[in-house]
Design a protein around this motif. Structure first.
Motif, PDB file in Angstrom:
ATOM      1  N   ASP A 124       0.842  -1.148   0.018  1.00 30.06           N
ATOM      2  CA  ASP A 124      -0.030  -0.140  -0.007  1.00 30.06           C
ATOM      3  C   ASP A 124       0.947   1.400  -0.065  1.00 30.06           C
ATOM      4  OD1 ASP A 124      -2.345  -1.048  -0.327  1.00 30.06           O
ATOM      5  OD2 ASP A 124      -3.281  -0.868   1.654  1.00 30.06           O
ATOM      6  N   ASN A 125       1.894   1.247   0.631  1.00 28.09           N
ATOM      7  CA  ASN A 125       2.628   2.372   0.663  1.00 28.09           C
ATOM      8  C   ASN A 125       4.069   2.080   0.619  1.00 28.09           C
ATOM      9  OD1 ASN A 125       3.971   2.323   3.667  1.00 28.09           O
ATOM     10  ND2 ASN A 125       1.851   2.243   3.916  1.00 28.09           N
ATOM     11  N   TYR A 126       4.997   3.071  -0.052  1.00 30.94           N
ATOM     12  CA  TYR A 126       6.545   2.526  -0.309  1.00 30.94           C
ATOM     13  C   TYR A 126       7.483   2.820   0.757  1.00 30.94           C
ATOM     14  CZ  TYR A 126      11.160   3.193  -2.343  1.00 30.94           C
ATOM     15  OH  TYR A 126      12.443   2.851  -2.693  1.00 30.94           O
ATOM     16  N   ILE A 127       7.009   3.203   2.102  1.00 29.93           N
ATOM     17  CA  ILE A 127       7.837   3.535   3.294  1.00 29.93           C
ATOM     18  C   ILE A 127       8.386   2.046   3.861  1.00 29.93           C
ATOM     19  CG2 ILE A 127       7.936   4.597   5.443  1.00 29.93           C
ATOM     20  CD1 ILE A 127       6.158   6.709   4.637  1.00 29.93           C
ATOM     21  N   PRO A 128       7.584   1.348   4.075  1.00 30.82           N
ATOM     22  CA  PRO A 128       8.244  -0.060   4.698  1.00 30.82           C
ATOM     23  C   PRO A 128       9.306  -0.642   3.719  1.00 30.82           C
ATOM     24  CG  PRO A 128       5.813  -0.150   5.010  1.00 30.82           C
ATOM     25  CD  PRO A 128       6.171   1.157   4.060  1.00 30.82           C
ATOM     26  N   THR A 129       8.990  -0.784   2.476  1.00 27.34           N
ATOM     27  CA  THR A 129       9.858  -1.145   1.503  1.00 27.34           C
ATOM     28  C   THR A 129      11.445  -0.372   1.502  1.00 27.34           C
ATOM     29  OG1 THR A 129       8.453  -2.270  -0.003  1.00 27.34           O
ATOM     30  CG2 THR A 129      10.659  -1.796  -0.797  1.00 27.34           C
ATOM     31  N   PHE A 130      11.111   0.888   1.770  1.00 27.07           N
ATOM     32  CA  PHE A 130      12.210   1.698   1.839  1.00 27.07           C
ATOM     33  C   PHE A 130      13.133   1.417   3.028  1.00 27.07           C
ATOM     34  CE2 PHE A 130      14.254   6.015   2.981  1.00 27.07           C
ATOM     35  CZ  PHE A 130      15.303   6.075   1.751  1.00 27.07           C
ATOM     36  N   VAL A 131      12.436   1.599   4.030  1.00 28.63           N
ATOM     37  CA  VAL A 131      13.143   1.328   5.658  1.00 28.63           C
ATOM     38  C   VAL A 131      13.909   0.352   5.596  1.00 28.63           C
ATOM     39  CG1 VAL A 131      12.486   1.351   7.789  1.00 28.63           C
ATOM     40  CG2 VAL A 131      11.270   3.097   6.704  1.00 28.63           C
ATOM     41  N   CYS A 132      13.160  -0.908   5.161  1.00 29.16           N
ATOM     42  CA  CYS A 132      13.850  -2.133   5.283  1.00 29.16           C
ATOM     43  C   CYS A 132      15.065  -2.043   4.486  1.00 29.16           C
ATOM     44  CB  CYS A 132      12.861  -3.230   4.752  1.00 29.16           C
ATOM     45  SG  CYS A 132      11.595  -3.726   5.716  1.00 29.16           S
ATOM     46  N   SER A 133      15.086  -1.403   3.278  1.00 29.56           N
ATOM     47  CA  SER A 133      16.354  -1.311   2.461  1.00 29.56           C
ATOM     48  C   SER A 133      17.557  -0.663   3.263  1.00 29.56           C
ATOM     49  CB  SER A 133      15.967  -0.756   1.127  1.00 29.56           C
ATOM     50  OG  SER A 133      14.974  -1.522   0.280  1.00 29.56           O
ATOM     51  N   VAL A 134      17.056   0.570   3.898  1.00 30.56           N
ATOM     52  CA  VAL A 134      18.028   1.194   4.412  1.00 30.56           C
ATOM     53  C   VAL A 134      18.664   0.530   5.600  1.00 30.56           C
ATOM     54  CG1 VAL A 134      18.305   3.353   6.001  1.00 30.56           C
ATOM     55  CG2 VAL A 134      17.104   3.607   3.824  1.00 30.56           C
ATOM     56  N   ILE A 135      17.732  -0.037   6.481  1.00 33.32           N
ATOM     57  CA  ILE A 135      18.194  -0.994   7.547  1.00 33.32           C
ATOM     58  C   ILE A 135      19.326  -1.972   6.994  1.00 33.32           C
ATOM     59  CG2 ILE A 135      17.539  -2.620   9.147  1.00 33.32           C
ATOM     60  CD1 ILE A 135      14.856  -1.248   9.675  1.00 33.32           C
TER      61      ILE A 135
END
Length: 262
Positions: free
Chosen positions: A30-41
């Motif tokens: 639904d939103n891109y933030i979880p995917t982006f945060v996991c990639s940053v982690i």
């Protein structure tokens, strides 16, 4: 955070057009933030992990590696079979295939591609195992780039073109299936070393000599040095293979240096 997500959604819609409504409400889509945060982690762990492990003993991770590789092997096999049958049932055109032309087969493809997208998150563990085992030479720029980008790329694929020719791209991941299978078999041998101990306990030059007598290999020169030195080499090789976290003792290292100086 909601305001930021709304801004991102507006920007993506203006750039890429409306999303595919068939995946609305799906986990992580639904939103891109979880995917982006996991990639940053993931990138932070890649950067800080080797520094944290620098002065620590490496972990063998033998048992969990077997479970991990077996699980991904089975998941890859499932995705491969489902994609092939979905493409066949939907009579996909390999030259020009729309995203809404195959009815139920399209939904089957979408469900499988979501698992393909989610497997990119699971495969972050590849790098984490390298860090825990202190195999830092395997953490190349290409390796990190591949893992960090694939998870993000497939988030966009799942939201805008979750079927059609994207199924062909994912269906070409059979190398992933064979890759995990190739890693699973050696890890099984490492977890069950007693099976390897059933082989005759002979030195390497004796084994090569026996093979040469059978005509399998050309004459090999046996290693030089006293018999006890050859035995010590075998023991250390065995320890490095099955117990990578165990370091050489100072006494053995000193004896090795003395022998090499002769």
């Amino acid at each position: 955070m909601e305001h930021f997500d709304a801004s991102l959604s507006t920007y993506f819609k203006a750039l890429l057009g409306p999303r595919d409504t068939r995946v609305k409400g799906w986990f992580l889509l639904d939103n891109y933030i979880p995917t982006f945060v996991c990639s940053v982690i993931y990138l932070l762990i890649v950067w800080l992990g080797p520094k944290y492990m620098k002065n620590k003993q490496p972990f063998s991770c033998r048992g969990i590696l077997v479970v991990y590789n077996l699980g991904l092997t089975l998941l890859s096999l499932y995705m491969f079979c489902e994609l092939v049958t979905g493409v066949w049932q939907g009579s996909y055109n390999f030259f020009c295939q729309g995203t809404r032309n195959a009815g139920e087969s399209d939904m089957k493809i979408i469900h499988v591609l979501w698992w393909y997208y989610f497997s990119k998150l699971i495969e972050f563990m590849d790098t984490f195992f390298f860090i825990l085992r202190k195999n830092n030479h395997q953490i190349t720029v290409l390796h990190v780039y591949h893992h960090a980008t694939m998870f993000n790329i497939w988030w966009f694929v799942m939201n805008w073109v979750p079927c059609g020719h994207c199924s062909v791209c994912a269906d070409n991941h059979s190398d992933q299936l064979w890759g995990h299978l190739a890693m699973f078999v050696p890890s099984w041998l490492v977890v069950f070393p007693d099976r390897i101990h059933d082989f005759p306990d002979c030195s390497l030059h004796e084994l090569l000599h026996d093979l040469q007598q059978e005509g399998s290999l050309s004459e090999e020169r046996p290693p030089e040095g006293p018999p006890e030195r050859v035995c010590d080499c075998r023991k250390r090789t065995h320890q490095q293979l099955f117990f990578p976290g165990k370091q050489c003792e100072a006494k053995e290292a000193t004896e090795g240096l003395k022998w090499q100086s002769r």
